[in-house]
Enzyme design. Sequence first.
Site, PDB file in Angstrom:
ATOM      1  N   LYS A 144       0.842  -1.201   0.000  1.00 55.23           N
ATOM      2  CA  LYS A 144       0.000   0.000   0.000  1.00 55.23           C
ATOM      3  C   LYS A 144       0.877   1.250   0.000  1.00 55.23           C
ATOM      4  O   LYS A 144       0.621   2.215  -0.724  1.00 55.23           O
ATOM      5  CB  LYS A 144      -0.951  -0.018   1.208  1.00 55.23           C
ATOM      6  CG  LYS A 144      -2.057  -1.056   1.052  1.00 55.23           C
ATOM      7  CD  LYS A 144      -2.869  -1.316   2.306  1.00 55.23           C
ATOM      8  CE  LYS A 144      -3.793  -2.512   2.056  1.00 55.23           C
ATOM      9  NZ  LYS A 144      -4.566  -2.927   3.237  1.00 55.23           N
ATOM     10  N   ASP A 167     -11.283   2.243   3.344  1.00 54.23           N
ATOM     11  CA  ASP A 167     -11.545   0.806   3.219  1.00 54.23           C
ATOM     12  C   ASP A 167     -13.029   0.536   2.932  1.00 54.23           C
ATOM     13  O   ASP A 167     -13.381  -0.564   2.500  1.00 54.23           O
ATOM     14  CB  ASP A 167     -11.204   0.101   4.542  1.00 54.23           C
ATOM     15  CG  ASP A 167      -9.850  -0.600   4.501  1.00 54.23           C
ATOM     16  OD1 ASP A 167      -9.463  -1.070   3.419  1.00 54.23           O
ATOM     17  OD2 ASP A 167      -9.201  -0.669   5.559  1.00 54.23           O
ATOM     18  N   GLN A 180      -5.014  -1.724   9.292  1.00 50.16           N
ATOM     19  CA  GLN A 180      -4.859  -3.048   8.698  1.00 50.16           C
ATOM     20  C   GLN A 180      -5.478  -4.116   9.609  1.00 50.16           C
ATOM     21  O   GLN A 180      -5.224  -4.147  10.811  1.00 50.16           O
ATOM     22  CB  GLN A 180      -3.353  -3.322   8.465  1.00 50.16           C
ATOM     23  CG  GLN A 180      -3.053  -4.608   7.709  1.00 50.16           C
ATOM     24  CD  GLN A 180      -3.578  -4.615   6.275  1.00 50.16           C
ATOM     25  OE1 GLN A 180      -3.690  -3.577   5.626  1.00 50.16           O
ATOM     26  NE2 GLN A 180      -3.924  -5.791   5.781  1.00 50.16           N
TER      27      GLN A 180
HETATM   28  N1  GUN Z   1      -6.791  -7.189   5.748  1.00 53.85           N
HETATM   29  C1  GUN Z   1      -7.027  -7.974   4.669  1.00 53.85           C
HETATM   30  N2  GUN Z   1      -7.618  -7.241   3.693  1.00 53.85           N
HETATM   31  C2  GUN Z   1      -7.753  -5.992   4.165  1.00 53.85           C
HETATM   32  C3  GUN Z   1      -8.272  -4.783   3.627  1.00 53.85           C
HETATM   33  O1  GUN Z   1      -8.760  -4.716   2.489  1.00 53.85           O
HETATM   34  N3  GUN Z   1      -8.219  -3.704   4.429  1.00 53.85           N
HETATM   35  C4  GUN Z   1      -7.715  -3.750   5.689  1.00 53.85           C
HETATM   36  N4  GUN Z   1      -7.718  -2.641   6.413  1.00 53.85           N
HETATM   37  N5  GUN Z   1      -7.210  -4.852   6.225  1.00 53.85           N
HETATM   38  C5  GUN Z   1      -7.235  -5.955   5.461  1.00 53.85           C
END
Ligand code: GUN
Length: 282
Positions: free
Chosen positions: A52, A119, A96
Amino acid sequence: MAQIIDGKAISSLIKDELKEKVSNLKAQGKETTLAVIQVGADPASTVYVGNKKKACEYIGINSLAYELPEETGEDELLNLIAELNARKDVNGILVQLPLPEHIDEDKVIKSIAPAKDVDGFHPQNVGALCIGEPGFVSCTPAGIIELLKRSGIEIEGKECVVVGRSNIVGKPMALLLLRENGTVTVAHSKTENLKEITKRADIFVAAVGKPKMITREYVKEGAVVIDVGIHRMENKKLCGDVDYEDVEPICSAITPVPGGVGPMTIAMLMHNCVESLNLQEG
Ligand code: GUN
């Protein structure tokens, strides 16, 4: 031969489009900043968070990284989010998942300002999606819609079957396919006669979380197959929820693993970060 839906190429295209947008915004004095919070050092999360940050760098989005120790208290995390919610220079906040067990995930998701919830997990954004109002959409299902559209696959009027009903993928996926005028069925682990239902699908989205579970017995000839799963096999290779070798010969289009849905999640996160400027400015 099935059409191989190249998520890597499509995500690169989207990132390049966003890079140009961000550069135009910068020329107008508008900057985008994403705050990424990771609690603990789960290796998979570290890889995702790293990707990211790299994507932000490529596109020209500022990123603030908060790497907090595993033992961080819930209040401490909530305080940090409150601080980031209040900061005018922060447009997006991403925590996350998964979080350590002593932290209430739902409480954390609800504490993020909906206008910064890139998200798309906050109930306000989920509700907005449900009733067709503007808001952030969960990145993986939003990425799947982009994959279908950019591959010239029509959704309107088609039988769409989603297997999986998670808040992050299955449910928003069903809502998005419905928004595109698909005829949508959601199946899950308690569904009876699963094969009969999935065999109806013109568009089949597999988010079952079981390596190679979906064989050709589940798939109608000529269907479009979207594989959301990603698993590391004993031989270290990656595979999806779909048994690719078995299914590919009978379907009309399919996403590979890796290089299908995965790269789209980050591209759509970046899309949401750029969109956050618009949402915050009304
Ligand atoms: N953990 C696995 N996929 C995601 C996601 O799309 N966003 C976040 N914040 N955590 C994750």
